[in-house]
Design an enzyme around this catalytic site. Structure first.
Site, mmCIF file in Angstrom:
data_model
loop_
_atom_site.group_PDB
_atom_site.id
_atom_site.type_symbol
_atom_site.label_atom_id
_atom_site.label_comp_id
_atom_site.label_asym_id
_atom_site.label_seq_id
_atom_site.Cartn_x
_atom_site.Cartn_y
_atom_site.Cartn_z
ATOM 1 N N HIS A 1 103.136 -40.751 7.137
ATOM 2 C CA HIS A 1 104.254 -39.796 7.247
ATOM 3 C C HIS A 1 105.422 -40.409 8.024
ATOM 4 O O HIS A 1 106.085 -39.742 8.816
ATOM 5 C CB HIS A 1 103.783 -38.502 7.936
ATOM 6 C CG HIS A 1 102.759 -37.757 7.142
ATOM 7 N ND1 HIS A 1 101.965 -36.759 7.666
ATOM 8 C CD2 HIS A 1 102.400 -37.868 5.834
ATOM 9 C CE1 HIS A 1 101.157 -36.289 6.718
ATOM 10 N NE2 HIS A 1 101.399 -36.953 5.606
HETATM 11 C C1 LIG Z 1 99.058 -42.977 0.816
HETATM 12 C C2 LIG Z 1 99.934 -41.806 1.149
HETATM 13 C C3 LIG Z 1 99.377 -40.533 1.233
HETATM 14 C C4 LIG Z 1 100.192 -39.443 1.544
HETATM 15 N N1 LIG Z 1 99.680 -38.174 1.440
HETATM 16 C C5 LIG Z 1 100.543 -37.124 1.476
HETATM 17 C C6 LIG Z 1 100.112 -35.815 1.104
HETATM 18 O O1 LIG Z 1 98.972 -35.578 0.717
HETATM 19 N N2 LIG Z 1 101.024 -34.814 1.159
HETATM 20 C C7 LIG Z 1 102.306 -35.023 1.572
HETATM 21 O O2 LIG Z 1 103.077 -34.062 1.651
HETATM 22 N N3 LIG Z 1 102.737 -36.250 1.923
HETATM 23 C C8 LIG Z 1 101.902 -37.299 1.837
HETATM 24 N N4 LIG Z 1 102.360 -38.551 2.088
HETATM 25 C C9 LIG Z 1 103.735 -38.720 2.577
HETATM 26 C C10 LIG Z 1 104.806 -38.572 1.504
HETATM 27 O O3 LIG Z 1 104.356 -39.026 0.254
HETATM 28 C C11 LIG Z 1 106.059 -39.311 1.980
HETATM 29 O O4 LIG Z 1 106.529 -38.689 3.167
HETATM 30 C C12 LIG Z 1 107.185 -39.284 0.961
HETATM 31 O O5 LIG Z 1 106.740 -39.864 -0.239
HETATM 32 C C13 LIG Z 1 108.390 -40.051 1.508
HETATM 33 O O6 LIG Z 1 109.380 -40.073 0.516
HETATM 34 P P1 LIG Z 1 110.618 -41.069 0.574
HETATM 35 O O7 LIG Z 1 111.467 -40.747 -0.555
HETATM 36 O O8 LIG Z 1 111.161 -41.061 1.944
HETATM 37 O O9 LIG Z 1 109.979 -42.534 0.385
HETATM 38 P P2 LIG Z 1 109.137 -43.098 -0.838
HETATM 39 O O10 LIG Z 1 108.529 -41.997 -1.628
HETATM 40 O O11 LIG Z 1 108.239 -44.139 -0.254
HETATM 41 O O12 LIG Z 1 110.215 -43.778 -1.763
HETATM 42 C C14 LIG Z 1 110.841 -44.987 -1.473
HETATM 43 C C15 LIG Z 1 111.069 -45.701 -2.795
HETATM 44 O O13 LIG Z 1 112.003 -46.746 -2.614
HETATM 45 C C16 LIG Z 1 111.570 -47.907 -3.285
HETATM 46 N N5 LIG Z 1 112.183 -49.046 -2.601
HETATM 47 C C17 LIG Z 1 111.929 -49.503 -1.358
HETATM 48 N N6 LIG Z 1 112.735 -50.545 -1.072
HETATM 49 C C18 LIG Z 1 113.524 -50.728 -2.147
HETATM 50 C C19 LIG Z 1 114.565 -51.649 -2.452
HETATM 51 N N7 LIG Z 1 114.940 -52.582 -1.583
HETATM 52 N N8 LIG Z 1 115.170 -51.568 -3.663
HETATM 53 C C20 LIG Z 1 114.788 -50.624 -4.577
HETATM 54 N N9 LIG Z 1 113.788 -49.735 -4.329
HETATM 55 C C21 LIG Z 1 113.188 -49.776 -3.129
HETATM 56 C C22 LIG Z 1 110.052 -47.852 -3.171
HETATM 57 O O14 LIG Z 1 109.435 -48.633 -4.169
HETATM 58 C C23 LIG Z 1 109.798 -46.355 -3.337
HETATM 59 O O15 LIG Z 1 109.632 -45.978 -4.678
HETATM 60 C C24 LIG Z 1 101.573 -39.654 1.805
HETATM 61 C C25 LIG Z 1 102.131 -40.924 1.705
HETATM 62 C C26 LIG Z 1 101.334 -42.002 1.354
HETATM 63 C C27 LIG Z 1 101.960 -43.373 1.230
#
Ligand SMILES: Cc1cc2nc3c(=O)[nH]c(=O)nc-3n(C[C@H](O)[C@H](O)[C@H](O)COP(=O)(O)OP(=O)(O)OC[C@H]3O[C@@H](n4cnc5c(N)ncnc54)[C@H](O)[C@@H]3O)c2cc1C
Length: 584
Positions: A513
């Site tokens: 998280h």
């Molecule tokens: C294993 C795991 C289990 C989890 N379980 C839960 C759960 O059960 N319930 C829940 O609510 N939350 C859960 N979470 C947390 C939740 O999924 C995250 O808080 C949420 O996905 C964060 O979203 P975000 O958009 O900030 O980042 P992300 O979803 O990580 O998105 C970032 C994206 O940017 C891309 N990226 C990174 N760098 C670059 C770059 N330089 N150029 C282009 N693309 C790039 C990555 O490939 C990725 O697709 C979990 C997370 C994980 C990893």
């Protein structure tokens, strides 16, 4: 399974490299990172046909097997995530550094996560409003974005229209299969005084409940499946996969103010391009990579950037705070046949059943969706009904199949309380890696690092709650199994403070998280990287709209809060554009 995911990904990357980059030289909005938040942003911004949107994602599409809930644990350890080893610290993660599985696939975290659909408590968002000075982040205001995103499929929950939405992009439902252990756990929880709650995403969270998930009909629904796939035909939306952003291109604009004008990225074949953004660049690369991109672009702590030879364009506290919920894997309960069966015949039957109608054990994430939210004796007064701890139940197969199916968890013989600290006092950090600034950054999690020991004390209390179930569970066929806790055996009895502190120190894991690495805040807040409209301070046309922006970590899992944040971000961006250009 793991191999098949990696083979498919390599083939997809090769194909993309052969086809060449299809992005145009210029778009109105360039969204960097197609994860939980980026898919929401790109879909919402491209609703307006008069603007063009490019979504850059460094990963590819998820393979079909990634959508099988029972296989979720495979996703975490597959080619859809990269492993980042945090700095070793004596007080957590067995002093070896926890491994963070950082998503690298369309849908990001929503493609590899545990699918738990949790909003957190209303108090969390009222705190966001207080920290940012923007009532727009208060719970009563963000509720509409939670509802806007939601297609809640379960009655009676979806009948409560005050808190729930129907018809939004994100499918939400209970998983169709409930392991026979779940009612027994519920019985033990009630015997321990924990009350049932139907819906944790309404007026309060406390109690135990079967949590809804971002899945439907026995399949995972990622933000890519929910928001982007249905609109892929839009002519004003382009999704470029295997496209890794290297930095934001910045220019000096009017009155010496910095302005983001584009993004430099590398395509699937390794060719570097610059795409121009006519209106804005929005970073949604997640709480690990968004701060890294800002720093590589010259926006970050001046001392750190100078030491790495990166020209400092804007001195901001990027990465100086990293929030996360520390998880600790508690003492397991052994579950034997006929309640828990792990034989091959049952597994084959599960596979057949899932193939036929997407039901049975593979349609659910074992018992993980049974959750307890509670307030410890150390919960801060004045935080209303916000929980400061969560207990989930992990389950897995140990012994007989461990060597051939190390990540299998859809057939189980151990049930493990997994405790999670909801309101941590300890704060970590993220920095560029001096030896390779473009490689994985350095992360210090600092779990249990607060000087007063508050976080460790709450965790010990939570672990003890897990142990308290033993009297009620034993007659139901689930017995405590301390055999794998030899490292802590010398510390004292299994429910002593010393033993449980040792468990917390040695069995820590991330909850995945990560947040707060580019937090928003008030104008004079020295810790803030963003203003409350998610604009990078002192830089025009650049926003951050992912979990990095959170000023305070919500009391629950962070996927749904991130989706809400991205929904509001899209609205803010659209409104700001209208304000600047009423005739557009
Ligand atoms: C294993 C795991 C289990 C989890 N379980 C839960 C759960 O059960 N319930 C829940 O609510 N939350 C859960 N979470 C947390 C939740 O999924 C995250 O808080 C949420 O996905 C964060 O979203 P975000 O958009 O900030 O980042 P992300 O979803 O990580 O998105 C970032 C994206 O940017 C891309 N990226 C990174 N760098 C670059 C770059 N330089 N150029 C282009 N693309 C790039 C990555 O490939 C990725 O697709 C979990 C997370 C994980 C990893």
């Amino acid at each position: 399974m793991l191999q098949s995911i990696s083979v498919k990904r390599d083939a997809e990357r090769r194909q993309r490299a052969e086809e060449g980059c299809r992005a145009l030289p210029e778009y109105d909005y360039v969204v960097v990172g197609g994860g939980s938040s980026g898919c929401v942003l790109a879909a919402r911004l491209s609703e307006d046909e008069s603007v063009s949107v490019l979504l850059l994602e460094r990963g590819g599409h998820e393979p079909e097997e990634a959508r099988v809930p029972g296989y979720a644990v495979f996703n975490i350890n597959s080619a859809m995530a990269e492993s980042l080893k945090a700095e070793p610290e004596p007080h957590n993660c067995n002093a070896t550094g926890c491994v963070l599985n950082v998503p690298t696939v369309l849908g990001g975290g929503s493609t590899i996560n545990g699918m738990l659909y949790v909003r957190g408590s209303g108090e969390d968002y009222d705190e966001w409003a207080r920290l940012t000075g923007d009532r727009g982040w208060a719970f009563n205001n963000v509720l509409r974005y939670f509802k806007k995103s939601e297609d809640n499929l379960d009655s009676p929950i979806n009948r409560d229209m005050r808190y729930h939405g129907r018809g939004g992009p994100q499918k939400v439902s209970w998983q169709p299969y409930r392991h026979p252990v779940m009612p027994l756990l519920a019985q033990a929880l009630e015997a321990a005084g924990v009350r049932p709650r139907l819906d944790i995403n309404a007026e309060a969270q406390l109690g135990y409940s079967v949590v809804q998930t971002t899945s439907a009909g026995g399949r995972r629904w990622t933000t890519f499946n929910s928001y982007i796939e249905p609109v892929l035909r839009r002519r004003n939306l382009h999704v470029e996969t295997f496209a890794t952003a290297r930095k934001v291109v910045l220019q000096n604009a009017a009155r010496g103010k910095l302005k983001a004008v584009g993004v430099e990225f590398e395509d699937a074949a390794g060719t570097v391009h610059v795409v121009r953004a006519r209106r804005e660049v929005v970073l949604t690369a997640g709480a690990i990579h968004t701060p890294q991109l800002l720093m590589l672009s010259g926006i970050g702590p001046a001392g750190q950037l100078k030491a790495l030879g990166i020209p400092v364009l804007k001195d901001l506290p990027v990465g100086e705070e990293l929030l996360d919920h520390a998880d600790v894997v508690g003492v397991p309960y052994k579950c034997e046949p006929p309640l828990c069966t792990t034989d091959w015949q049952s597994r084959l039957a599960d596979l057949r059943q899932y193939r036929q109608n997407r039901t049975g054990p593979l349609s659910a994430l074992n018992v993980l969706h049974l959750n307890v939210f509670a307030r410890s004796s150390l919960a801060e007064p004045g935080t209303g009904l916000a929980p400061d701890l969560q207990i989930m139940f992990l389950a897995r197969t140990v012994d007989e199949y461990e060597t051939c199916l190390p990540y299998d968890s859809w057939r189980i013989n151990r049930v493990i309380p997994l405790v999670s600290l909801m309101r941590p006092y300890s704060v970590g950090w993220l920095r560029l890696n001096a030896s390779n600034p473009r490689g994985l950054p350095l992360v210090k999690l600092n779990y249990f690092g607060d000087p007063a020991g508050h976080d460790l004390a709450v965790t010990v209390e939570a672990l003890r709650m897990g142990l308290r179930l033993r009297d009620a569970l034993a007659p139901l066929g689930l017995t405590l199994d301390t055999s794998s806790f030899t490292q802590c055996a010398a510390e004292g009895a299994v429910d002593s403070d010393a033993f449980l502190r040792c468990v917390a120190r040695t069995r820590t894991s991330t909850s995945w998280h990560w947040s707060g690495t580019c937090r928003m805040g008030r104008a004079r807040d020295p810790r803030a990287v963003l203003d409350s409209r998610l604009r990078v301070r002192g830089v025009a046309s650049l926003r951050v709209a992912d979990a990095s922006a959170m000023p305070f970590i919500p009391s629950g899992n962070t996927n749904n809060p991130t989706i809400m944040l991205a929904e509001r971000a899209a609205d803010i961006i659209k409104r700001d554009r209208k304000a600047l250009c009423p005739w557009c």
